[in-house]
Write a protein that holds these residues in place. Structure first.
Motif, short mmCIF file in Angstrom:
data_model
loop_
_atom_site.label_atom_id
_atom_site.label_comp_id
_atom_site.label_asym_id
_atom_site.label_seq_id
_atom_site.Cartn_x
_atom_site.Cartn_y
_atom_site.Cartn_z
N GLY A 113 73.77 45.82 130.96
CA GLY A 113 74.60 45.68 129.77
C GLY A 113 73.80 45.99 128.53
N LYS A 114 74.28 45.50 127.39
CA LYS A 114 73.59 45.73 126.12
C LYS A 114 73.23 44.40 125.46
N ILE A 115 72.02 44.37 124.89
CA ILE A 115 71.54 43.21 124.16
C ILE A 115 71.25 43.64 122.73
N GLU A 116 72.02 43.13 121.80
CA GLU A 116 71.89 43.54 120.39
C GLU A 116 71.97 45.06 120.26
N GLY A 117 72.86 45.65 121.05
CA GLY A 117 73.07 47.10 120.99
C GLY A 117 72.13 47.93 121.83
N HIS A 118 71.15 47.29 122.48
CA HIS A 118 70.18 48.01 123.29
C HIS A 118 70.51 47.85 124.77
N SER A 119 70.52 48.95 125.50
CA SER A 119 70.76 48.90 126.94
C SER A 119 69.62 48.18 127.64
N ALA A 120 69.96 47.35 128.63
CA ALA A 120 68.93 46.59 129.36
C ALA A 120 69.45 46.19 130.73
N VAL A 121 68.52 46.12 131.67
CA VAL A 121 68.81 45.56 132.99
C VAL A 121 68.18 44.17 133.02
N VAL A 122 68.97 43.18 133.39
CA VAL A 122 68.51 41.79 133.38
C VAL A 122 68.63 41.20 134.78
N GLY A 123 67.55 40.60 135.25
CA GLY A 123 67.57 39.89 136.53
C GLY A 123 67.44 38.40 136.28
N VAL A 124 68.18 37.61 137.06
CA VAL A 124 68.14 36.15 136.92
C VAL A 124 67.95 35.52 138.29
N GLN A 125 66.92 34.71 138.42
CA GLN A 125 66.74 33.94 139.64
C GLN A 125 67.52 32.63 139.53
N ASP A 126 68.26 32.33 140.59
CA ASP A 126 69.10 31.14 140.61
C ASP A 126 68.41 30.04 141.42
N PHE A 127 67.96 28.99 140.74
CA PHE A 127 67.26 27.91 141.43
C PHE A 127 68.19 27.16 142.38
N SER A 128 69.49 27.27 142.15
CA SER A 128 70.45 26.59 143.02
C SER A 128 70.52 27.22 144.40
N PHE A 129 70.04 28.48 144.51
CA PHE A 129 70.05 29.17 145.80
C PHE A 129 68.70 28.96 146.47
N MET A 130 68.61 27.94 147.32
CA MET A 130 67.40 27.63 148.07
C MET A 130 66.17 27.58 147.15
N GLY A 131 66.32 26.93 146.02
CA GLY A 131 65.20 26.76 145.10
C GLY A 131 64.72 28.06 144.49
N GLY A 132 65.61 29.07 144.43
CA GLY A 132 65.24 30.36 143.86
C GLY A 132 64.12 31.05 144.62
N SER A 133 63.90 30.63 145.87
CA SER A 133 62.74 31.10 146.63
C SER A 133 62.73 32.61 146.84
N MET A 134 61.52 33.15 146.87
CA MET A 134 61.31 34.59 146.99
C MET A 134 61.20 34.98 148.45
N GLY A 135 62.21 35.72 148.93
CA GLY A 135 62.19 36.27 150.27
C GLY A 135 62.38 37.78 150.20
N VAL A 136 62.68 38.38 151.33
CA VAL A 136 62.86 39.83 151.39
C VAL A 136 64.02 40.27 150.49
N GLY A 145 66.44 46.35 140.71
CA GLY A 145 66.60 46.17 139.28
C GLY A 145 65.66 47.06 138.48
N VAL A 146 64.41 47.14 138.94
CA VAL A 146 63.43 48.01 138.28
C VAL A 146 63.85 49.47 138.38
N GLU A 147 64.29 49.89 139.56
CA GLU A 147 64.72 51.29 139.75
C GLU A 147 65.92 51.63 138.87
N LYS A 148 66.84 50.67 138.72
CA LYS A 148 68.00 50.89 137.85
C LYS A 148 67.54 51.01 136.40
N ALA A 149 66.58 50.20 136.00
CA ALA A 149 66.05 50.27 134.64
C ALA A 149 65.42 51.64 134.38
N ILE A 150 64.67 52.15 135.35
CA ILE A 150 64.05 53.46 135.20
C ILE A 150 65.11 54.55 135.11
#
Length: 288
Positions: A113-136, A145-150
């Motif tokens: 979306g856009k933040i203050e008129g600037h395009s941006a990709v935003v990722g959000v970790q949800d702690f409610s989903f298994m403590g936001g744990s990092m898996g595959v 998300g990074v590839e979309k930003a590029i």
């Protein structure tokens, strides 16, 4: 008492309980009772003590993107339960329960979306989903998300909230640490900024990898940020740790992060950072 009076009394009692639970919110820090609407309008921040409650992706996206307009990016498909893990429950059952309670596929959700008129990709970790744990799945979503930003020539902004790596995936979860680091190297090669917002809590393998690799490190007030737990550290070094150790303000004072920003000021601050860090990209888009 007639049966009709009993039913009426029961309904009135139930309605009263629901009204109290719905109308009031008890702050987890100062224990003040505040109107739920006042608390929500203040960004889920206690208006008495300024305690920042944990919030999920939908709340973050609504608060950050202009006019609450954004596109949620699809989560990559990954192999689930690769180790056929089971403790007191099957891992697949834990995933199903987390999906039912949060409505999300896994712990990291991306949106464009856009933040203050600037395009941006935003990722959000949800702690409610298994403590936001990092898996595959989290690693794959981060890379996506990074590839979309590029592809969009936009910055990638990540809100971290995690207890660390996902134990049910063993070494595969730890492999996401170098995987995400490689993705960030590609983002930097493209000349695009990576902004991290550390929220409560950000710990373990997430802190040891992509959470601390931002071009700018922001934290919300009072956020717990660290690798090992305070008790583990104290038992290891056999010393009492300072007051407020591993809190955002302590880390700012000791140079670990760049700034502590109130949740209600995040959109403006991030918008200004994008304008400063990627001015050429923004000008090119406006010219097009």
């Amino acid at each position: 008492m007639s049966w009709l009076s009993s039913v009426r009394k029961g309904i009135q009692s139930l309605t009263k309980r629901q009204s109290v639970d719905t109308l009031w919110h008890k702050c987890k820090k100062c224990e003040s009772m505040v109107f739920t609407k006042e608390w929500e309008d203040n960004g889920y921040v206690c208006p008495r003590c300024d305690h920042h409650d944990r919030v999920g992706p939908a709340v973050r996206f609504d608060a950050l993107f202009d006019r609450k307009k954004y596109e949620v990016l699809p989560s990559p498909e990954v192999r689930e339960d690769p180790l056929k893990f089971r403790d007191t429950k099957r891992y697949t059952d834990r995933i199903k329960a987390a999906r039912t309670s949060t409505g999300e596929r896994d712990a990291l959700i991306n949106a464009l979306g856009k933040i203050e008129g600037h395009s941006a990709v935003v990722g959000v970790q949800d702690f409610s989903f298994m403590g936001g744990s990092m898996g595959v799945a989290v690693g794959a979503a981060f890379v996506a998300g990074v590839e979309k930003a590029i592809a969009k020539q936009s910055p990638y902004i990540l809100f971290t909230a995690a207890g660390g790596a996902r134990m049910q995936e063993g070494i595969l979860s730890l492999m996401q640490m170098p995987r995400t680091t490689v993705a960030l190297a590609k983002l930097r090669e493209a000349g695009l900024p990576y902004i991290v917002v550390l929220t409560d809590p950000t710990t373990g393998g997430v802190t040891a990898s992509y959470a601390m690799l931002g071009d700018v490190q922001i934290a919300e007030p009072g956020a717990l940020i660290g690798f090992a737990g305070q008790r583990v550290i104290e038992q290891t070094i056999r010393e009492k740790l300072p007051e407020g150790f591993q809190r955002a303000e302590y880390l700012l004072e000791h140079g670990m992060i760049d700034m502590v920003v109130h949740r209600n000021a995040l959109k403006d601050r991030i918008g200004r950072l994008i304008a400063y860090l990627a001015p050429e990209k923004n000008k090119a888009k406006k010219a097009a």
